[in-house]
Design a protein around this motif. Sequence first.
Motif, PDB file in Angstrom:
ATOM      1  N   ALA A   1     -12.039   7.062  -7.531  1.00 11.96           N
ATOM      2  CA  ALA A   1     -11.743   5.838  -6.785  1.00 11.96           C
ATOM      3  C   ALA A   1     -12.105   4.624  -7.619  1.00 11.96           C
ATOM      4  O   ALA A   1     -12.999   4.680  -8.466  1.00 11.96           O
ATOM      5  CB  ALA A   1     -12.521   5.819  -5.472  1.00 11.96           C
ATOM      6  N   PHE A   2     -11.395   3.531  -7.370  1.00 17.83           N
ATOM      7  CA  PHE A   2     -11.737   2.251  -7.997  1.00 17.83           C
ATOM      8  C   PHE A   2     -11.342   1.131  -7.049  1.00 17.83           C
ATOM      9  O   PHE A   2     -10.516   1.299  -6.157  1.00 17.83           O
ATOM     10  CB  PHE A   2     -11.077   2.091  -9.373  1.00 17.83           C
ATOM     11  N   ASP A   3     -11.955  -0.015  -7.264  1.00 14.96           N
ATOM     12  CA  ASP A   3     -11.693  -1.236  -6.495  1.00 14.96           C
ATOM     13  C   ASP A   3     -11.901  -2.385  -7.477  1.00 14.96           C
ATOM     14  O   ASP A   3     -13.038  -2.728  -7.783  1.00 14.96           O
ATOM     15  CB  ASP A   3     -12.664  -1.320  -5.307  1.00 14.96           C
ATOM     16  N   ARG A   4     -10.799  -2.931  -8.018  1.00 13.40           N
ATOM     17  CA  ARG A   4     -10.902  -3.940  -9.078  1.00 13.40           C
ATOM     18  C   ARG A   4      -9.979  -5.120  -8.820  1.00 13.40           C
ATOM     19  O   ARG A   4      -8.972  -5.004  -8.136  1.00 13.40           O
ATOM     20  CB  ARG A   4     -10.527  -3.332 -10.426  1.00 13.40           C
ATOM     21  N   SER A   5     -10.328  -6.228  -9.450  1.00 14.92           N
ATOM     22  CA  SER A   5      -9.491  -7.419  -9.432  1.00 14.92           C
ATOM     23  C   SER A   5      -9.064  -7.732 -10.856  1.00 14.92           C
ATOM     24  O   SER A   5      -9.855  -7.602 -11.797  1.00 14.92           O
ATOM     25  CB  SER A   5     -10.256  -8.605  -8.854  1.00 14.92           C
TER      26      SER A   5
ATOM     27  N   TRP B   1      -3.480   3.990  -2.107  1.00 15.34           N
ATOM     28  CA  TRP B   1      -3.719   2.758  -2.853  1.00 15.34           C
ATOM     29  C   TRP B   1      -3.291   1.546  -2.033  1.00 15.34           C
ATOM     30  O   TRP B   1      -2.491   1.658  -1.101  1.00 15.34           O
ATOM     31  CB  TRP B   1      -3.012   2.781  -4.203  1.00 15.34           C
ATOM     32  N   SER B   2      -3.860   0.397  -2.402  1.00 17.87           N
ATOM     33  CA  SER B   2      -3.450  -0.874  -1.797  1.00 17.87           C
ATOM     34  C   SER B   2      -3.603  -1.981  -2.830  1.00 17.87           C
ATOM     35  O   SER B   2      -4.486  -1.925  -3.689  1.00 17.87           O
ATOM     36  CB  SER B   2      -4.267  -1.187  -0.545  1.00 17.87           C
TER      37      SER B   2
ATOM     38  N   GLU C   1      -6.198   3.288 -14.267  1.00 23.09           N
ATOM     39  CA  GLU C   1      -7.536   3.097 -13.697  1.00 23.09           C
ATOM     40  C   GLU C   1      -8.125   4.417 -13.199  1.00 23.09           C
ATOM     41  O   GLU C   1      -9.318   4.662 -13.363  1.00 23.09           O
ATOM     42  CB  GLU C   1      -7.490   2.061 -12.573  1.00 23.09           C
TER      43      GLU C   1
ATOM     44  N   LYS D   1      -6.961  -1.304  -5.173  1.00 25.02           N
ATOM     45  CA  LYS D   1      -7.850  -0.186  -4.805  1.00 25.02           C
ATOM     46  C   LYS D   1      -7.025   1.091  -4.800  1.00 25.02           C
ATOM     47  O   LYS D   1      -5.860   1.072  -4.402  1.00 25.02           O
ATOM     48  CB  LYS D   1      -8.396  -0.352  -3.388  1.00 25.02           C
TER      49      LYS D   1
ATOM     50  N   ALA E   1      -7.695   5.684  -4.390  1.00 15.63           N
ATOM     51  CA  ALA E   1      -8.613   6.820  -4.267  1.00 15.63           C
ATOM     52  C   ALA E   1      -7.821   8.117  -4.138  1.00 15.63           C
ATOM     53  O   ALA E   1      -6.728   8.142  -3.555  1.00 15.63           O
ATOM     54  CB  ALA E   1      -9.527   6.647  -3.056  1.00 15.63           C
TER      55      ALA E   1
ATOM     56  N   ASP F   1       0.850  -1.185   0.000  1.00 17.75           N
ATOM     57  CA  ASP F   1       0.000   0.000   0.000  1.00 17.75           C
ATOM     58  C   ASP F   1       0.880   1.228   0.000  1.00 17.75           C
ATOM     59  O   ASP F   1       2.071   1.158   0.287  1.00 17.75           O
ATOM     60  CB  ASP F   1      -0.994   0.008   1.168  1.00 17.75           C
TER      61      ASP F   1
ATOM     62  N   HIS G   1      -5.710  -7.795  -6.521  1.00 17.91           N
ATOM     63  CA  HIS G   1      -6.824  -6.929  -6.102  1.00 17.91           C
ATOM     64  C   HIS G   1      -6.222  -5.557  -5.829  1.00 17.91           C
ATOM     65  O   HIS G   1      -5.289  -5.416  -5.052  1.00 17.91           O
ATOM     66  CB  HIS G   1      -7.499  -7.477  -4.844  1.00 17.91           C
TER      67      HIS G   1
END
Length: 187
Positions: free
Chosen positions: A91-95, A49-50, A132, A70, A72, A23, A68
Amino acid sequence: MSKKFLPASLHVQSFAQVGATLDGADSLQNYERLSEELQRPAPDRVVNWSAVGELRSSQGGEDQVWLHLKAATVAPLACQRCLDAVDVPLAFDRSFRFVADEATAEALDDGVEEDLLALSTEFDLLGLIEDELLMELPVVPRHDLCPTELPHLLQPGATAQGTVVDELGEKPNPFAVLAKLRTGKLN
């Protein structure tokens, strides 16, 4: 001894094999392409981010490499109404599933729902984060209520939507004005 992973040159397979996490909190200005979209420089803005790596068993027997991710931030963009800066949360949260190479990713892309990327020993995680975030940019950034509209709304006879009302408390019909212009009876 644990292996140290670097986001700028990530060995994705090893990262996923150990189920590692990374992160960070980077200056928004470190993301050059994203910075070009900003209304003004933002040295105080941060991209948080992480990333988490994972190996998943598949029906074919070979483990699949997953990442994975994430991130923001809040970006000062140009409002398309008033042209002043408007803070837009991104922001996004994707795999992502990793496959052997680009050709495999292209061949499988239409048949699967997940995002596919090619495996690399020098994967640029920060570049993916920037890609992203760029895709999260709104087409038309704007304020809900522009600061330049506020003085207009405070004028006598103005409503909350910024339209002026007549003495009877009703909005004038714009088509009635056009009809008067057409017939020459403007007064």
